[in-house]
Design an enzyme around this catalytic site. Structure first.
Site, PDB file in Angstrom:
ATOM      1  N   THR A  73     -40.938   5.167-106.766  1.00  0.00           N
ATOM      2  CA  THR A  73     -41.772   4.517-107.785  1.00  0.00           C
ATOM      3  C   THR A  73     -41.765   5.411-109.011  1.00  0.00           C
ATOM      4  O   THR A  73     -41.301   6.551-108.948  1.00  0.00           O
ATOM      5  CB  THR A  73     -43.231   4.358-107.304  1.00  0.00           C
ATOM      6  OG1 THR A  73     -43.799   5.664-107.100  1.00  0.00           O
ATOM      7  CG2 THR A  73     -43.330   3.565-106.019  1.00  0.00           C
TER       8      THR A  73
ATOM      9  N   VAL B 164     -43.054  14.404-103.738  1.00  0.00           N
ATOM     10  CA  VAL B 164     -43.592  14.592-105.088  1.00  0.00           C
ATOM     11  C   VAL B 164     -42.449  14.515-106.109  1.00  0.00           C
ATOM     12  O   VAL B 164     -41.506  15.309-106.059  1.00  0.00           O
ATOM     13  CB  VAL B 164     -44.334  15.940-105.202  1.00  0.00           C
ATOM     14  CG1 VAL B 164     -44.894  16.097-106.615  1.00  0.00           C
ATOM     15  CG2 VAL B 164     -45.438  16.038-104.159  1.00  0.00           C
ATOM     16  N   LYS B 165     -42.573  13.551-107.010  1.00  0.00           N
ATOM     17  CA  LYS B 165     -41.516  13.327-108.003  1.00  0.00           C
ATOM     18  C   LYS B 165     -41.889  14.080-109.282  1.00  0.00           C
ATOM     19  O   LYS B 165     -42.950  13.851-109.870  1.00  0.00           O
ATOM     20  CB  LYS B 165     -41.413  11.823-108.258  1.00  0.00           C
ATOM     21  CG  LYS B 165     -40.097  11.349-108.800  1.00  0.00           C
ATOM     22  CD  LYS B 165     -40.081   9.825-108.791  1.00  0.00           C
ATOM     23  CE  LYS B 165     -38.825   9.265-109.371  1.00  0.00           C
ATOM     24  NZ  LYS B 165     -38.930   7.819-109.581  1.00  0.00           N
ATOM     25  N   VAL B 166     -40.994  14.984-109.675  1.00  0.00           N
ATOM     26  CA  VAL B 166     -41.290  15.914-110.774  1.00  0.00           C
ATOM     27  C   VAL B 166     -40.199  15.775-111.844  1.00  0.00           C
ATOM     28  O   VAL B 166     -39.010  15.773-111.518  1.00  0.00           O
ATOM     29  CB  VAL B 166     -41.289  17.374-110.238  1.00  0.00           C
ATOM     30  CG1 VAL B 166     -41.611  18.362-111.349  1.00  0.00           C
ATOM     31  CG2 VAL B 166     -42.267  17.525-109.072  1.00  0.00           C
TER      32      VAL B 166
END
Ligand code: E4P
Length: 217
Positions: free
Chosen positions: A27, A86-88
């Site tokens: 997402t 965790v999208k960074v």
């Protein structure tokens, strides 16, 4: 090759899951906004709803851009559910945060990657996934698939374990070409997965078989 669906739409996630080939979900804030999800509590609940539908990894993007903020937000997201990745973003503070998360056993997806150098940095920091956006490169007349090829070569040269998550997939040929180039994962819309099913010779062949089978009854 793992198949992720790139959406926050629960019906589409369910449909892909029902097909039996879904390995995860990605997402981003734009996809959440598209579904009308806003407010921290609603967003966190939406991630939980997605985790209930799928068995695999679910990327949830931080919106902080400073190291402390990314670490705080990412730690909270990771605690939400064991499937959360965790999208960074690929920025300096993001790379530092990915290294922090790696050292603390938190899985990451380094997003907004548009060059081999960025992918190398993400792998050095220990990212679980790196997300080269091939469709957006194609959009500006640059060869997105070439980037996948470059990253595959670099990662194989040094045995980096970071998985190449081909992102910004727009259609079935992106999926097939990424598979040929050895991308570990692809993330795309439901149409890019459904499109793999289609062939006119399958349809006409089945129609003939069913026609001929009528004589059996
Ligand atoms: C990746 O994880 C992103 O969510 C996504 O693939 C971006 O795709 P787009 O370029 O179609 O917005």
């Amino acid at each position: 090759m793992k198949f992720f669906i790139d959406t926050a739409n629960l019906d589409q996630i369910r449909e892909a899951q029902d097909l039996g080939v879904l390995d995860g979900v990605t997402t981003n804030p734009s996809l959440m906004a598209k579904e009308g999800i806003s407010g921290k509590e609603n967003i966190l609940q939406h991630y939980l709803d997605i985790c209930e539908i799928v068995d695999g990894d679910v990327s949830a993007e931080v919106v902080a851009t400073d190291f402390e903020g990314i670490v705080k937000e990412g730690t909270e997201l990771a605690k939400l559910h064991k499937q959360i990745i965790v999208k960074v973003p690929m920025i300096k503070e993001g790379v530092k945060a990915i290294k922090y998360f790696t050292d603390h056993g938190i899985k990451t997806n380094c997003t907004l990657v548009f060059s081999a150098g960025q992918a190398l940095l993400a792998a050095k920091a220990g990212a679980t996934y790196v997300s080269p956006f091939l469709g957006r490169l194609d959009d500006i007349s640059t060869d997105g698939l070439n980037l996948i090829e470059e990253i595959r070569l670099i990662y194989d040269n040094y045995g980096f374990e970071t998985e190449i998550l081909a992102a910004s997939i727009r259609h079935t040929m992106h999926v097939i070409n990424c598979a040929k180039l050895g991308a570990d994962v692809m993330t795309g819309p439901l149409s890019s997965i459904d499109g793999l099913l289609k062939h006119p010779l399958t349809d006409s062949g089945l129609a003939k078989f069913l026609e001929d089978a009528k004589s059996f009854i």
